[in-house]
Design a protein around this motif. Structure first.
Motif, mmCIF file in Angstrom:
data_model
loop_
_atom_site.group_PDB
_atom_site.id
_atom_site.type_symbol
_atom_site.label_atom_id
_atom_site.label_comp_id
_atom_site.label_asym_id
_atom_site.label_seq_id
_atom_site.Cartn_x
_atom_site.Cartn_y
_atom_site.Cartn_z
ATOM 1 N N GLY A 158 48.506 42.378 52.573
ATOM 2 C CA GLY A 158 48.458 41.840 51.223
ATOM 3 C C GLY A 158 47.177 42.214 50.516
ATOM 4 N N LEU A 159 47.289 42.518 49.232
ATOM 5 C CA LEU A 159 46.128 42.856 48.410
ATOM 6 C C LEU A 159 45.716 41.655 47.566
ATOM 7 N N ASP A 160 44.484 41.690 47.057
ATOM 8 C CA ASP A 160 44.014 40.614 46.193
ATOM 9 C C ASP A 160 44.476 40.800 44.754
ATOM 10 N N THR A 161 44.751 42.045 44.376
ATOM 11 C CA THR A 161 45.237 42.338 43.037
ATOM 12 C C THR A 161 46.343 43.384 43.121
ATOM 13 N N PRO A 162 47.283 43.386 42.179
ATOM 14 C CA PRO A 162 48.368 44.377 42.205
ATOM 15 C C PRO A 162 47.838 45.795 42.030
#
Length: 424
Positions: free
Chosen positions: A43-47
Motif C-alpha cells: 500500500g502507498l500513502d498517496t495514489p
C-alpha cells in the motif's frame, strides 16, 4: 528558537515514518510443481499512476516451527520481474494506492516456495511455511514488513472449513467448490491427494499439487460448471490399522469413511448430478480412487488416476472384471521410481484390456516434462512420480501406444473425455 524548530522537524520526521503504510499482501499461486509466492502487493500513502520496478527490493524469509529448512532456503533476495499500479487485491488499474510486484519463480528455486516438505514424524509431508517479506523502496526508504494477508487465486474460491465425522472421534477434512447454479444439475469431480498432503488443513491437499485447477474456467467449461471435492486424510490413504503403508495387500483404514463422506456430500448437495460423479487421485490417492471403484463399481461415472500405487498382484480377476465397464484414464511416467508402473498400472491396464474393457485409456510418458516451455520444455524433467501434472493441466491426450485418444471420432483431452462420461 533553533532548538524549537529542530524538535518540530524531528517530530515531523518521526510522524512521517510511523504514518507510512507498512502492510503487504502475498499472492500464492499454484504451479505445476507446487505453490509459489509470485506476487506481493504493498500500500502507498498517496495514489500514483506509474511505478518503476527498479525502485524496489524484496527479501524473503521462510520458517516453520517443526519442518527443517536449510539456511540457503530460509532467507534470500527475490527477483522482481515486473511492477504495476493495482488495487488491494493485485488487480491492475490506471491509478491507485497500491503497487503489485511480480516475483520470479522456478521449479528449482526453493526460496520461492510457500511449502516445505518434511520428513520429521511430528510434521511429516508438505507444510505451509511462515513466509515473510521485507519490501523496500530504495529511493524513498519506505519499508513494508507487516503481513496483512494471503491471496490464493482459484484456491480462495473453495470452502476449506469442511469436516466429516465418519465414526465417533474420527474425521476427514475437505475442501469443496460449488459452481454457479444453472437450471440443470452439475457433475462432481473428486480428487484424492497423494501421501505428502495428509493432515487437517485441506488447503494443502488443494494447493500442494494444483488440484484447485479443476475449478478453473479452462476445465469448468467442459462440464458446464462442476462441483469439486477434495477430501483429506489425517494420515495417508494407504495406511493400514497399524499406520503402515500397504499397496493393496491388506485393508486400509479410510476407504469406508471416505465413501461415507462422498455419499454424504452428494446427498447434501441436491444440485449434483448423481450420474456424473468422477473420482481421481495420484499415488496414495490413485490407490484409493481405484479402491473405491473396486468397492462400488456402479457408483462412479469415470475414474482418472495418476501414478497408481495399487499393485496389480493384489487385485483379483473377479475384481478386474467388476470394473471393466467403468471408463478409466490412467496417467503415469516410465521413470516413476516411487510407484513402479511395471507392478502397478501396466498390468492393471493390460488385464482390463484383456477382459474386454473398451473405454480404458493409458497415457504413458517417458518423462514428466515442463509443460510451460519456460524452463526447457521437453528437456526439463520433473520427478518421474509427478505424472499428476498432466492431469491437473488437462494435457493428457494419448493412448498407451502413443496414438490420440478419440471421442466421437475426434482427438480429445482427459477433461473433455471425462465430461462426456455418464453412469448408465
Amino acid at each position: 528558537m533553533l532548538l524549537f524548530f529542530l524538535s518540530i522537524s524531528l517530530s515531523q520526521i518521526l510522524y512521517a515514518q510511523t504514518s507510512q503504510n507498512s502492510e503487504y499482501t502475498l499472492v500464492v499461486e499454484g504451479f505445476d510443481w507446487g505453490p509459489m509466492v509470485n506476487k506481493v502487493t504493498v500500500g502507498l500513502d498517496t495514489p500514483t499512476k506509474a511505478v518503476n520496478m527498479t525502485d524496489y527490493s524484496v527479501v524473503a524469509e521462510r520458517s516453520h516451527p517443526c519442518a527443517v529448512i536449510s539456511p540457503e532456503f530460509a532467507k534470500g533476495n527475490r527477483t522482481i520481474v515486473f511492477a504495476y499500479v493495482s488495487d488491494s487485491k493485485g488487480n491492475r488499474i490506471d491509478e491507485g494506492s497500491y503497487v503489485t510486484l511480480i516475483l520470479y519463480v522456478a521449479p528449482n528455486s526453493q526460496i520461492c516456495s510457500a511449502l516445505q516438505y518434511s520428513q520429521k514424524a511430528d510434521c511429516r509431508g508438505n507444510q505451509w511455511v511462515d513466509y515473510k517479506v521485507t519490501v523496500t523502496n530504495t529511493k524513498t526508504n519506505h519499508v513494508w514488513n507487516k503481513k496483512k494477508g494471503r491471496i490464493m487465486p482459484i484456491g480462495d474460491d473453495f470452502d476449506l472449513s469442511g469436516k466429516f465425522e465418519y465414526e465417533p472421534g474420527k474425521s476427514l477434512t475437505l475442501a469443496d467448490f460449488v459452481p454457479k447454479r444453472s437450471v440443470e444439475k452439475s457433475p462432481l469431480i473428486i480428487w484424492l491427494h497423494g501421501g505428502g498432503e495428509g493432515g487437517t488443513d485441506p488447503s494443502i491437499a488443494l494447493m500442494g499439487n494444483k488440484a484447485f485447477n479443476y475449478a478453473s474456467p479452462d476445465i469448468q467449461k467442459y462440464f458446464g460448471g462442476a462441483y469439486v471435492l477434495v477430501p483429506q486424510t489425517p494420515g495417508a490413504w494407504m495406511h493400514d490399522k497399524e499406520g503402515k503403508m500397504q499397496p493393496g495387500s491388506s485393508e486400509d483404514i479410510y476407504n469406508v469413511g471416505l465413501m461415507a463422506l462422498i455419499k454424504n456430500y452428494v446427498n447434501t448437495h441436491p444440485g449434483i448430478d448423481k450420474k456424473r460423479i468422477y473420482i481421481g487421485g495420484c499415488s496414495n490417492g490413485g490407490y484409493m480412487a481405484l479402491k473405491l471403484l473396486l468397492k462400488d463399481p456402479k457408483y462412479f461415472a469415470a475414474g482418472y488416476i495418476s501414478a497408481l500405487a495399487y499393485q496389480s498382484q493384489y487385485i483379483s480377476d473377479n475384481q478386474i472384471n467388476s470394473i471393466k465397464n467403468i471408463p478409466i484414464w490412467f496417467i503415469q511416467s516410465k521413470d516413476d521410481k516411487v510407484t513402479d508402473p511395471v507392478t502397478t498400472v501396466i498390468p492393471v491396464y493390460e488385464r482390463l484390456k484383456k477382459v474386454g474393457a473398451k473405454n480404458v485409456h493409458f497415457s504413458f510418458y517417458n518423462h514428466v516434462t515442463d509443460l510451460s516451455g519456460m524452463f526447457g520444455g521437453e528437456n526439463y524433467h520433473f520427478n518421474g512420480h509427478w505424472s499428476w501434472i498432466y492431469s491437473h493441466a488437462n494435457q493428457s491426450h494419448t493412448e498407451f501406444d502413443g496414438s490420440e485418444v478419440l471421442l466421437n471420432g475426434k482427438p480429445t483431452t482427459l477433461m473433455e473425455w471425462m465430461a462426456a462420461q455418464i453412469n448408465r
